[in-house]
Design a protein around this motif. Structure first.
Motif, mmCIF file in Angstrom:
data_model
loop_
_atom_site.group_PDB
_atom_site.id
_atom_site.type_symbol
_atom_site.label_atom_id
_atom_site.label_comp_id
_atom_site.label_asym_id
_atom_site.label_seq_id
_atom_site.Cartn_x
_atom_site.Cartn_y
_atom_site.Cartn_z
ATOM 1 N N LEU A 125 0.785 -1.409 -0.029
ATOM 2 C CA LEU A 125 -0.072 -0.027 -0.132
ATOM 3 C C LEU A 125 1.043 1.156 0.065
ATOM 4 N N GLY A 126 1.927 1.034 0.020
ATOM 5 C CA GLY A 126 2.971 2.317 -0.064
ATOM 6 C C GLY A 126 3.312 2.841 1.441
ATOM 7 N N TRP A 127 2.911 2.294 2.417
ATOM 8 C CA TRP A 127 3.024 2.982 3.773
ATOM 9 C C TRP A 127 4.429 2.885 4.089
ATOM 10 N N ASP A 128 4.944 4.270 4.082
ATOM 11 C CA ASP A 128 6.691 4.248 4.212
ATOM 12 C C ASP A 128 7.065 4.669 5.559
ATOM 13 N N THR A 129 6.199 4.794 6.691
ATOM 14 C CA THR A 129 6.735 5.146 7.971
ATOM 15 C C THR A 129 6.355 4.135 8.789
ATOM 16 N N GLN A 130 5.224 3.464 8.644
ATOM 17 C CA GLN A 130 4.882 2.090 9.512
ATOM 18 C C GLN A 130 4.350 1.203 8.715
ATOM 19 N N TYR A 131 4.365 -0.131 9.433
ATOM 20 C CA TYR A 131 3.801 -1.282 8.705
ATOM 21 C C TYR A 131 2.830 -1.763 9.800
#
Length: 295
Positions: free
Chosen positions: A28-34
């Motif tokens: 989904l492109g979440w770049d600061t959290q998983y």
């Protein structure tokens, strides 16, 4: 910009065969959290250190959890709503005493340090069974965002991540004083030039996802500084202000443009016609068709 956060950025718990994932933020492109929600079976294992901070929310229970080894280990009966916090850069030995449904959130350290804003590295405490209703609700809100993910929710997701980081620093940071932390400062509002630059970017990117980091960069601020100063200026969080701009454009186009409603929804930054309809009902108690008819 950093790349998407994924399984390789975690400490390895989620790659084990006893974990059955239900949904994750992968792809989904979440770049600061998983984020991952899963069912876990009882286990005992040691894991290498990761570069991300881990927050686990127990969705059911009680269940016994033990962390650490030998005489330094400690155990606790953790109820539903209990939190397990593990800082970045530390190995982890953990034993789960029974089946359990959990939410795992992994956060980049940059987000924590930005939220602290004290000019020196801040660490999180190792915690087992902590109760924090605000942190619990933020994780559940992040999961709800994942369940109903739409690219237009990107700014809202980033805002949730910043709020999680701020709460972790405020309530679960090691050696962070209230006056020096993100929760203890009064924010002044954005200056006129900053605000106009941010608004111009929002209006230019209405039809696209826009991250909080991009908006903060235009204002020359860190993400946490930007969030506080934007709200001090407008009274709204950035994602709420952006949503208002998208609603305004959609209503304007519905009244002046003969394009299909689905096309107007996309041009205004909504994922599809149903998304636009849901937002208009929630915020204006109307529908796209009613706006178009002038009723």
């Amino acid at each position: 910009m950093t790349g998407e956060l994924g399984l390789l950025d975690t400490n390895g718990i989620l790659r084990q065969p006893w974990v059955k994932p239900e949904r994750t933020s992968a792809g989904l492109g979440w770049d600061t959290q998983y984020l991952s929600v899963q069912r876990e079976r009882a286990y005992r294992e040691s894991f290498e250190a990761a570069g991300t901070h881990l927050v686990i929310l127990h969705l059911d229970g009680p269940v016994t959890v033990r962390r650490g080894q030998g005489r330094l280990s400690r155990a606790r009966q953790m109820p539903a709503g209990g939190l397990f916090i593990h800082p970045a850069g530390r190995e982890l030995t953990v034993e789960l005493g029974g089946d359990l449904s959990t939410v795992h959130l992994y956060l980049r350290d940059d987000l924590i340090q930005d939220a602290a804003g004290v000019g020196r590295p801040v660490e999180l405490a190792e915690e087992l069974g902590t109760g924090d209703r605000l942190l619990e609700q933020l994780l559940l809100s992040m999961d709800e965002t994942l369940r109903r993910w739409e690219p237009a929710a990107r700014t809202y997701l980033d805002q949730l991540g910043s709020m999680v980081a701020a709460q972790l620093v405020r309530r679960h940071g090691v050696g962070v004083s209230g006056s020096g932390s993100a929760g203890g400062r009064l924010a002044s509002g954005l200056g006129d030039r900053q605000f106009e630059a941010v608004r111009a970017l929002m209006e230019e990117r209405l039809s696209e996802p826009v991250s909080l980091a991009e908006l903060a960069s235009v204002a020359g601020l860190s993400v946490s500084q930007f969030g506080r100063q934007f709200k001090a200026r407008t009274g709204l969080a950035p994602h709420r202000f952006l949503l208002g701009l998208r609603v305004d454009q959609a209503c304007r186009l519905l009244r002046t443009d003969t394009a299909p409603i689905a096309d107007i929804a996309i041009r205004s930054g909504f994922s599809h016609q149903e998304h636009l309809t849901r937002v208009l009902r929630a915020h204006l108690d109307t529908t796209p068709g009613a706006v178009r008819r002038g009723s």
